[in-house]
Design an enzyme around this catalytic site. Structure first.
Site, PDB file in Angstrom:
ATOM      1  N   VAL A  11      -9.816  -7.840   1.684  1.00 51.74           N
ATOM      2  CA  VAL A  11     -11.205  -7.391   1.767  1.00 51.74           C
ATOM      3  C   VAL A  11     -12.150  -8.577   1.935  1.00 51.74           C
ATOM      4  O   VAL A  11     -13.038  -8.573   2.785  1.00 51.74           O
ATOM      5  CB  VAL A  11     -11.592  -6.569   0.520  1.00 51.74           C
ATOM      6  CG1 VAL A  11     -13.081  -6.219   0.536  1.00 51.74           C
ATOM      7  CG2 VAL A  11     -10.757  -5.298   0.444  1.00 51.74           C
ATOM      8  N   THR A 121     -12.919  -2.158  -5.300  1.00 51.58           N
ATOM      9  CA  THR A 121     -12.863  -0.778  -5.781  1.00 51.58           C
ATOM     10  C   THR A 121     -12.858  -0.802  -7.301  1.00 51.58           C
ATOM     11  O   THR A 121     -11.935  -1.353  -7.920  1.00 51.58           O
ATOM     12  CB  THR A 121     -11.605  -0.078  -5.256  1.00 51.58           C
ATOM     13  OG1 THR A 121     -11.613  -0.125  -3.826  1.00 51.58           O
ATOM     14  CG2 THR A 121     -11.560   1.366  -5.712  1.00 51.58           C
ATOM     15  N   ASN A 209     -10.215   8.094  -1.390  1.00 50.25           N
ATOM     16  CA  ASN A 209      -8.807   7.695  -1.346  1.00 50.25           C
ATOM     17  C   ASN A 209      -7.904   8.712  -2.030  1.00 50.25           C
ATOM     18  O   ASN A 209      -6.783   8.972  -1.583  1.00 50.25           O
ATOM     19  CB  ASN A 209      -8.628   6.319  -1.985  1.00 50.25           C
ATOM     20  CG  ASN A 209      -8.961   5.202  -1.023  1.00 50.25           C
ATOM     21  OD1 ASN A 209      -9.238   5.443   0.147  1.00 50.25           O
ATOM     22  ND2 ASN A 209      -8.938   3.970  -1.499  1.00 50.25           N
ATOM     23  N   GLY A 254       6.500  11.831   5.261  1.00 52.48           N
ATOM     24  CA  GLY A 254       7.289  10.612   5.253  1.00 52.48           C
ATOM     25  C   GLY A 254       7.827  10.339   3.870  1.00 52.48           C
ATOM     26  O   GLY A 254       8.040  11.256   3.069  1.00 52.48           O
ATOM     27  N   CYS A 261      -4.352   0.333  -2.144  1.00 53.34           N
ATOM     28  CA  CYS A 261      -5.460   1.238  -2.481  1.00 53.34           C
ATOM     29  C   CYS A 261      -5.015   2.562  -3.085  1.00 53.34           C
ATOM     30  O   CYS A 261      -5.349   2.865  -4.230  1.00 53.34           O
ATOM     31  CB  CYS A 261      -6.309   1.498  -1.231  1.00 53.34           C
ATOM     32  SG  CYS A 261      -7.216   0.047  -0.655  1.00 53.34           S
ATOM     33  N   LYS A 264      -3.183   2.662  -6.742  1.00 50.02           N
ATOM     34  CA  LYS A 264      -3.996   2.239  -7.890  1.00 50.02           C
ATOM     35  C   LYS A 264      -5.287   3.041  -8.014  1.00 50.02           C
ATOM     36  O   LYS A 264      -5.772   3.277  -9.123  1.00 50.02           O
ATOM     37  CB  LYS A 264      -4.289   0.737  -7.832  1.00 50.02           C
ATOM     38  CG  LYS A 264      -5.313   0.266  -6.848  1.00 50.02           C
ATOM     39  CD  LYS A 264      -5.526  -1.238  -6.969  1.00 50.02           C
ATOM     40  CE  LYS A 264      -6.586  -1.731  -5.998  1.00 50.02           C
ATOM     41  NZ  LYS A 264      -7.930  -1.231  -6.307  1.00 50.02           N
ATOM     42  N   LYS A 322       2.869   0.064   5.577  1.00 51.05           N
ATOM     43  CA  LYS A 322       2.447   0.742   6.803  1.00 51.05           C
ATOM     44  C   LYS A 322       2.541  -0.270   7.934  1.00 51.05           C
ATOM     45  O   LYS A 322       2.662  -1.479   7.685  1.00 51.05           O
ATOM     46  CB  LYS A 322       1.009   1.283   6.669  1.00 51.05           C
ATOM     47  CG  LYS A 322      -0.032   0.202   6.450  1.00 51.05           C
ATOM     48  CD  LYS A 322      -1.444   0.763   6.322  1.00 51.05           C
ATOM     49  CE  LYS A 322      -1.994   1.221   7.630  1.00 51.05           C
ATOM     50  NZ  LYS A 322      -3.438   1.572   7.537  1.00 51.05           N
ATOM     51  N   ARG A 329       2.695  -4.204  -1.033  1.00 47.72           N
ATOM     52  CA  ARG A 329       2.378  -3.643  -2.342  1.00 47.72           C
ATOM     53  C   ARG A 329       2.722  -2.154  -2.387  1.00 47.72           C
ATOM     54  O   ARG A 329       2.254  -1.384  -1.565  1.00 47.72           O
ATOM     55  CB  ARG A 329       0.900  -3.881  -2.674  1.00 47.72           C
ATOM     56  CG  ARG A 329       0.603  -5.316  -3.066  1.00 47.72           C
ATOM     57  CD  ARG A 329      -0.873  -5.578  -3.231  1.00 47.72           C
ATOM     58  NE  ARG A 329      -1.578  -5.629  -1.955  1.00 47.72           N
ATOM     59  CZ  ARG A 329      -2.858  -5.968  -1.821  1.00 47.72           C
ATOM     60  NH1 ARG A 329      -3.566  -6.274  -2.901  1.00 47.72           N
ATOM     61  NH2 ARG A 329      -3.424  -6.000  -0.635  1.00 47.72           N
TER      62      ARG A 329
END
Length: 436
Positions: A11, A121, A209, A254, A261, A264, A322, A329
């Protein structure tokens, strides 16, 4: 405008670089001496498509700077972004120690008006805590603003430069004016800047999220049901996603979500709910489904090998949580590796970007292949855990010639089931009938 960004993770580095790209003078602050030296010398420390080009340009144009000295970094800044980690604690709550420590330090440094912006966040009420921490020692004027980020790793530069909305939490007119000027270059096409109070802005990020995580887990539950009923989850996904009230995105089944993100943030919102004496039943179910989904392929693998994986060797394509990132993570691939190794199997892995990070974490627990096809050598089967583009149209003849068995377990539904049958593979995916 003169901007300071405290923290140079995903970020922070994207934020600092993109603000510099619009002509601002940006100083990024980090306590990691090695990282700051690398960045100052033009060595980018994360993989994010499109970022390196902007980073190099703004470094050369002298608009982007790095330091370990907080006082030096904030001295002339008009706005200070806090882009610091908020890792989950044992109880799922967000750890605010990094943010509050910097806030306390800022209170001792600030002498003129500044806008301090929570970019991390954070739970509802954090802006108040940051304000109180700064105010303990501050002799200057300041406002604390909540400005949650909505960057998707892999497309973070585009998300920052062309945001679909900017959320700003402040009740200060003075801070509102500064933030409006700061973000004006990014919303020229008419996408909104949404001003609200600080608590609403903080909750907006968690709510967004958590809702997306819920969509993913819902479709993973539908995928399980499809297998039991003989339906095809791809057909169901298309039928559901064509309803504009629902939308097409985040409906791909999947082996679960990961990253920095969703896991958590869902945890933190559940913990905030518990603290408010409210049981968030939907999100508890979302976490439970996702935890199980990470090992969705394991029963299929065990069934094929008659519940005996000892001595078996697997090729694993994909380690990042991804595609288009090196972030591992909470990556489902790591859970799969642990389960396979614990069952007595060995694993060779390949990922276009994330292998160095996995090697730091796992060491020699797995073998690292320099190429996706070398990864297949002596493997009893191929497992796919991340949907990198390079995996979507592989050389199937080469796969068949290298694997011991024509056997693929695909956790991301990359290939057409009928096509795999034509090619002679036993192909297992998520929510679709197996071939052969």
């Amino acid at each position: 405008m003169k901007i300071t960004v405290v923290g140079t993770g995903y970020v922070g580095l994207v934020t600092g670089t993109c603000f510099a790209e619009t002509g601002n003078n940006v100083i990024c602050v980090d306590i990691d001496v090695d990282k700051v030296n690398k960045l100052s010398n033009g060595q980018i420390t994360i993989y994010e498509p499109g970022l390196e080009k902007l980073f190099d340009r703004n470094l050369k144009e002298d608009r982007l700077h790095f330091t370990t000295n907080l006082a030096e970094g904030v001295k002339d800044a008009e706005v200070i972004f806090l882009a610091l980690p908020t890792p989950p604690g044992e109880d799922g709550s967000a750890d605010l120690s990094y943010i509050l420590r910097v806030a306390e330090d800022l209170g001792k440094i600030i002498t003129d008006y500044k806008v301090i912006i929570d970019k991390s966040t954070v739970p509802v009420g954090t802006a108040e805590k940051v304000y109180a921490k700064i105010a303990q020692n501050c002799k200057g004027e300041f406002d604390v603003v909540s400005n949650p980020e909505f960057l998707r790793e892999g497309v973070a530069v585009d998300d920052f430069m062309k945001p679909d909305r900017v959320v700003i939490g402040t009740r200060s007119e003075r801070a509102r004016k500064v933030m409006g000027e700061l973000f004006a270059p990014f919303v020229r096409q008419g996408n909104p800047i949404l001003f609200m109070d600080e608590k609403s802005a903080e909750l907006t990020k968690y709510a967004a999220n958590s809702f997306l995580a819920t969509k993913i887990s819902f479709m993973n539950e539908i995928a399980v049901l499809c297998e039991k009923l003989g339906a095809d989850v791809d057909m169901v996904r298309r039928g559901v996603g064509s309803d504009d009230r629902i939308g097409k995105r985040f409906l791909f089944p999947g082996i679960g979500y990961g990253g920095s993100c969703f896991p958590k943030d869902v945890q933190a919102l559940v913990k905030s709910s518990e603290d408010a004496d409210y049981e968030f039943k939907i999100l508890n179910a979302v976490m439970d489904v996702n935890e199980k989904q990470k090992l969705f392929l394991l029963p299929k693998i065990n069934s094929w090998f008659k519940n005996n994986l000892k001595g078996k060797h697997f090729a694993l394509w994909g380690l990042a949580f991804k595609p288009n990132t090196d972030d591992i993570r909470e990556a489902p691939a790591l859970y799969m590796i642990d389960a396979l190794v614990e069952a007595g199997a060995t694993v060779t892995v390949f990922d276009p970007e994330a292998m160095a990070n996995v090697e730091k974490l796992l060491g020699n627990k797995v073998t690292y292949a320099p190429h996706q096809y070398e990864c297949l050598n002596n493997a009893d089967a191929l497992i796919i855990a991340t949907e990198w583009s390079v995996f979507r149209t592989p050389d199937f003849d080469k796969i068949k010639a290298t694997l011991k068995n024509n056997l693929i377990f695909d956790g991301r539904n990359l290939f057409d089931v009928a096509r795999m049958q034509e090619l002679g593979f036993h192909y297992e995916s998520v929510g679709r009938s197996a071939t052969i």
